[in-house]
Design an enzyme around this catalytic site. Structure first.
Site, PDB file in Angstrom:
ATOM      1  N   PHE A  20       0.588  -1.461  -0.315  1.00 40.74           N
ATOM      2  CA  PHE A  20       0.194  -0.021  -0.236  1.00 40.74           C
ATOM      3  C   PHE A  20       0.346   0.974   0.753  1.00 40.74           C
ATOM      4  O   PHE A  20       0.108   2.269   0.051  1.00 40.74           O
ATOM      5  CB  PHE A  20      -1.043  -0.037   1.257  1.00 40.74           C
ATOM      6  CG  PHE A  20      -1.994  -1.426   1.375  1.00 40.74           C
ATOM      7  CD1 PHE A  20      -2.373  -1.383   0.645  1.00 40.74           C
ATOM      8  CD2 PHE A  20      -1.508  -2.087   2.114  1.00 40.74           C
ATOM      9  CE1 PHE A  20      -3.099  -3.015   0.491  1.00 40.74           C
ATOM     10  CE2 PHE A  20      -1.782  -3.544   2.309  1.00 40.74           C
ATOM     11  CZ  PHE A  20      -3.403  -3.495   1.625  1.00 40.74           C
ATOM     12  N   GLY A  27       0.897  -9.598  -2.142  1.00 41.39           N
ATOM     13  CA  GLY A  27      -1.011  -9.484  -2.181  1.00 41.39           C
ATOM     14  C   GLY A  27      -1.912  -9.550  -3.772  1.00 41.39           C
ATOM     15  O   GLY A  27      -2.894  -9.413  -3.337  1.00 41.39           O
ATOM     16  N   ALA A  63       0.898  -4.788 -12.937  1.00 41.38           N
ATOM     17  CA  ALA A  63       0.884  -5.732 -14.176  1.00 41.38           C
ATOM     18  C   ALA A  63       0.868  -5.948 -14.981  1.00 41.38           C
ATOM     19  O   ALA A  63       1.106  -6.184 -16.010  1.00 41.38           O
ATOM     20  CB  ALA A  63      -0.617  -6.288 -13.560  1.00 41.38           C
ATOM     21  N   LYS A 106     -10.578 -12.494 -10.433  1.00 37.55           N
ATOM     22  CA  LYS A 106     -10.828 -12.775  -9.163  1.00 37.55           C
ATOM     23  C   LYS A 106      -9.634 -11.833  -9.039  1.00 37.55           C
ATOM     24  O   LYS A 106     -10.554 -10.691  -7.875  1.00 37.55           O
ATOM     25  CB  LYS A 106     -10.646 -14.060  -9.027  1.00 37.55           C
ATOM     26  CG  LYS A 106     -10.863 -14.729  -8.004  1.00 37.55           C
ATOM     27  CD  LYS A 106     -10.247 -16.023  -7.747  1.00 37.55           C
ATOM     28  CE  LYS A 106     -11.258 -16.503  -5.951  1.00 37.55           C
ATOM     29  NZ  LYS A 106     -10.714 -17.961  -6.237  1.00 37.55           N
ATOM     30  N   GLN A 157      -8.257  -7.019  -6.139  1.00 40.25           N
ATOM     31  CA  GLN A 157      -8.319  -5.398  -6.051  1.00 40.25           C
ATOM     32  C   GLN A 157      -9.324  -4.437  -5.213  1.00 40.25           C
ATOM     33  O   GLN A 157      -8.998  -3.611  -4.759  1.00 40.25           O
ATOM     34  CB  GLN A 157      -7.632  -4.672  -7.201  1.00 40.25           C
ATOM     35  CG  GLN A 157      -5.733  -5.776  -6.743  1.00 40.25           C
ATOM     36  CD  GLN A 157      -4.854  -5.782  -6.297  1.00 40.25           C
ATOM     37  OE1 GLN A 157      -4.480  -4.770  -6.224  1.00 40.25           O
ATOM     38  NE2 GLN A 157      -4.965  -6.084  -4.810  1.00 40.25           N
ATOM     39  N   GLU A 185      -5.396   0.731  -7.396  1.00 44.39           N
ATOM     40  CA  GLU A 185      -5.123   1.509  -6.525  1.00 44.39           C
ATOM     41  C   GLU A 185      -6.988   2.604  -7.173  1.00 44.39           C
ATOM     42  O   GLU A 185      -7.641   2.986  -6.152  1.00 44.39           O
ATOM     43  CB  GLU A 185      -4.512   2.368  -6.683  1.00 44.39           C
ATOM     44  CG  GLU A 185      -3.259   2.088  -6.082  1.00 44.39           C
ATOM     45  CD  GLU A 185      -2.178   2.713  -6.646  1.00 44.39           C
ATOM     46  OE1 GLU A 185      -1.924   3.737  -7.575  1.00 44.39           O
ATOM     47  OE2 GLU A 185      -1.322   3.171  -5.360  1.00 44.39           O
TER      48      GLU A 185
HETATM   49 MO1  MOS Z   1       1.203   2.363  -4.341  1.00 42.15          MO
HETATM   50  S1  MOS Z   1       0.245   3.667  -2.969  1.00 42.15           S
HETATM   51  O1  MOS Z   1       2.430   3.362  -5.434  1.00 42.15           O
HETATM   52  O2  MOS Z   1       1.962   1.319  -3.343  1.00 42.15           O
END
Ligand code: MOS
Length: 729
Positions: free
Chosen positions: A242, A469, A512, A620, A625, A692
């Site tokens: 994160f 993750g 990805a 999935k 995410q 994100e």
């Molecule tokens: Mo992200 S906050 O660029 O791991």
């Protein structure tokens, strides 16, 4: 390959194995649930000693002396390290060089200033807590970015202006002129930061938990004053990042220095309290919006001026207005950013830096504009989707923004929303609906991978990409399996080791699409090599289940290889398509919230997110995410808030008991709809980043629903009940 032209071939769509896009389970999932995936702390290197970082007990000033002798005399204590190379805070993402060094100059309370190493963790912790320090504290501590004497800067490159917003505001039929505030956030990754350093002669191996290994390697080498070739970092499994593990951090440098000095492996793990104090925080923000609209609700002016904070000497500034540049139209525009220099834990990237808080406040302001103009909030968004980038003469690469809004509204039952707040009551609960747009910039980063097609027909993918993750292991396995026509269990994906080709790393949602593209390119090369053997064109070659089929003739792949193995390297680089089109991901959030009419308590009852981010590689992992982002949106809306003592800035709620991220009871039924698309400009696999997107705007849907339920217009996050109560009868 440099991404200079759109790749319209869409080669993945021509493949036959049928793996891409499928909701396949994580390839490493069984290792994680059985406790056999090795996280940083679990390497258990033989004969390792334990180090604990010592925290500065004051916010600003200089360490004059450290009384090492008393602690060194303690049972089991091996060393007290106060080397000048120690880091005061982590490196920012993609820094690629050492962050500020010299831990004896203290700039925030909780800053690591030394390391105590002992035979046991407990011994080291006791030593660290017993270390006596003489220091010269400077009382001129700055904590509040809005204080009248706060030192602030307005970096030129972060100010944008087009037309005349002030005039647009004067001439507008409807306006909003409001200030919104979001507090600091902690990444709150489940796995605390840890590094185990081990030297063999002058070669350092560091087992750690980091997101971007090729940058981390350079940052670590630069911090230690050695060559990058002397450093190997291993991060096979990362228990959440994160943003908190983007850059090399104090524990790594301290462990490396101690291990060298002691000629012995040293493990440094942060406590949860240290993770809060000494790892990046998201800056608090003050966001001033001025929206001007004509009589039809079409934006004529849009101003978004933000105040954020960071330590002195840090270049990172939460890019609050990042998506405000392109999400909505409006001829007259102003986007500004001001940074206050404070003595609080370093600010850096946390869960969608910029949009997580910027789109959220924008979507609250849009909710207010909808009400002012008497237009349905959904309708207002649809009215203001710009045809092109409103600030540059470029088109959007792909954008299912309108579709996300419309499809989401229909699936959610938006038409049942009562426009006037406080109209729906079930017992003591007031029920309301809110919505918000989602948007996040899309970025491609350089990434390299090596793929081997072994003589037995199995495949090995190698790159120093991380899986934090998110599903990297799985999607890279899918891409290689799809391209080379082998089932998942015939592909082995090796990640998280700087000895492997350098990947983009995980961050900014680009992992990805970037690392996936490098694997795709390597596989394209391998397909060419097979074509040469078969004397055919790549387009005529079908690879499926270990068979190579050309013009209806099937060849066994193993026989075709004839005992030989083939290898190829794929390298993707960003190119002109990052400049000549506007690339972003879009979506829409819908929330239904109940507000207790007596106590002001809130319950999110259901939530729907609709997202489009180019090709979905795994239905999935992509969906997961999005769930994660929406859950963090609930946290931002209702509970998450770093609380700093106004006198010295120390973080008061420095654990997961007091800093509340949503738990099961906070999270209702979440639904996610993924709108698959192909973005030919974004990457040769037509994927954009989805990691994100789910958090961007999510909190606004909840807070807008609180308003619709109860009439409580909360402009200061989180919307705790003390802020709602004054609005209730
Ligand atoms: Mo992200 S906050 O660029 O791991």
């Amino acid at each position: 390959m440099s991404m200079d032209e759109p790749d319209t071939r869409r080669r993945l769509d021509d493949m036959a194995q049928g793996l891409i896009g499928k909701p396949l389970d994580r390839t490493e999932g069984h290792l994680k649930v059985s406790g056999t995936a090795t996280y940083a702390h679990e390497w258990a290197v033989a004969d390792q000693a334990y180090g604990v970082l010592v925290r500065a007990p004051f916010a600003k000033g200089k360490i004059l002396s450290i009384d090492k002798a008393a602690v060194l005399a303690m049972d089991g204590v091996l060393a007290v390290i106060d080397d000048d190379r120690l880091l005061r805070n982590p490196a920012q993402g993609t820094a690629n060089e050492a962050p500020v060094q010299g831990a004896k100059d203290v700039v925030y309370l909780g800053q690591p200033i030394a390391l105590v190493v002992a035979e046991s963790f407990e011994g080291a912790r006791h030593g660290a807590q017993s270390l006596s320090i003489e220091y010269d504290a400077d009382e001129s501590v700055a904590i509040d970015p809005e204080a009248s004497d706060a030192q602030t800067e307005k970096p030129d490159e972060k100010q944008f202006s087009q037309g005349d917003v002030d005039q647009a505001m004067q001439e507008a039929a409807f306006t909003v002129d409001q200030v919104y505030r979001t507090p600091g956030h902690n990444s709150a990754a489940m796995e605390p930061h840890c590094a185990i350093a081990q030297w063999e002669e002058n070669q350092l191996t560091l087992y750690g938990s980091y997101q971007m290994l090729k940058y981390n390697r350079n940052e670590l080498a630069d911090s230690l004053g050695i060559d990058a070739e002397q450093v190997r970092i291993i991060s096979r499994y990362v228990g959440g990042g994160f943003g908190s593990k983007l850059g090399i951090a104090p524990e790594a440098v301290a462990a490396a220095i101690a291990a060298k000095e002691l000629q012995r492996a040293v493990c440094v793990t942060l406590s949860r309290q240290q993770v809060f104090e000494a790892v990046m925080r998201r800056s608090e923000t003050r966001q001033h919006f001025q929206l001007a609209a004509d009589k039809d609700g079409v934006l004529t002016g849009l101003s978004h001026v933000s105040l954020v904070s960071n330590l002195p000497d840090e270049t990172f500034a939460e890019p609050v207005g990042q998506a405000t540049h392109f999400i909505y139209g409006g001829e007259n525009r102003r986007i500004g950013l001001e940074v206050a220099r404070l003595n609080k834990t370093c600010a850096g990237s946390v869960r969608a830096p910029g949009e997580a808080v910027g789109v959220t406040a924008l979507e609250n302001a849009m909710d207010e504009l909808a009400e002012a103009a008497g237009i349905d909030p959904l309708e207002l968004r649809l009215l203001n989707i710009p045809e092109k980038d409103p600030e540059q003469d470029v088109s959007f690469s792909s954008r299912k923004f309108r579709q996300a809004l419309k499809q989401g509204a229909e699936a959610f039952g938006w038409e049942k929303r009562q426009p006037v707040p406080g109209q729906v009551r079930e017992g003591e609960w007031l029920i309301g609906m809110g919505m918000a747009s989602a948007a996040r910039v899309n970025v491609l980063m350089q990434s390299e991978a090596k793929v081997t097609l072994s003589a037995d027909g199995s495949v090995i993918v190698e790159t120093d990409m991380t899986d934090i993750g998110t599903g990297s292991y799985t999607i890279l396995t899918q891409i290689a399996g799809e391209m080379l026509g082998v089932p998942m269990n015939r592909v082995e994906t090796r990640l998280g080791d700087t000895d492997l080709p350098s990947a983009s790393g995980s961050g900014g949602s680009w992992g990805a699409s970037s690392s996936g593209s490098s694997v795709f390119l390597a596989c394209e090369d391998l397909r060419e090599q097979l074509c040469r053997k078969l004397d055919c064109q790549s387009a005529d070659l079908t690879l499926k289940d270990g068979q190579a089929i050309v013009r209806n003739r099937s060849h066994d792949l193993v026989e075709l290889l004839g005992g030989e193995s083939l290898q190829a390297v794929g390298i993707i680089e960003p190119g002109e398509t990052s400049e000549n089109v506007r690339q972003a991901t879009f979506g829409a959030h819908f929330a239904e919230v109940a507000v207790n009419a007596t106590t002001g308590e809130t319950r999110v009852q259901r939530m729907l997110g609709v997202f489009s981010a180019g090709r979905i590689l795994n239905e999935k992992t992509a969906r997961s995410q999005c769930y994660g982002g929406m859950i963090f949106g609930i946290g931002m809306a209702l509970t998450e808030e770093l609380l700093h003592d106004p006198r010295d800035g120390h973080i008061v709620n420095r654990d997961l008991g007091e800093y509340h991220v949503p738990v099961n009871l906070d999270v209702p039924q979440l639904d996610v709809i993924l709108l698959d698309e192909r973005d030919d400009h974004a990457s040769p696999i037509q994927a954009k980043g989805i990691g994100e997107l789910g958090i961007c705007g999510a909190a606004a849907a909840v807070v807008n629903a609180i308003y619709n339920a109860s009439g409580a217009r909360v402009r200061e996050y989180p919307a705790t009940l003390d802020k709602i109560l004054p609005y209730l009868d």
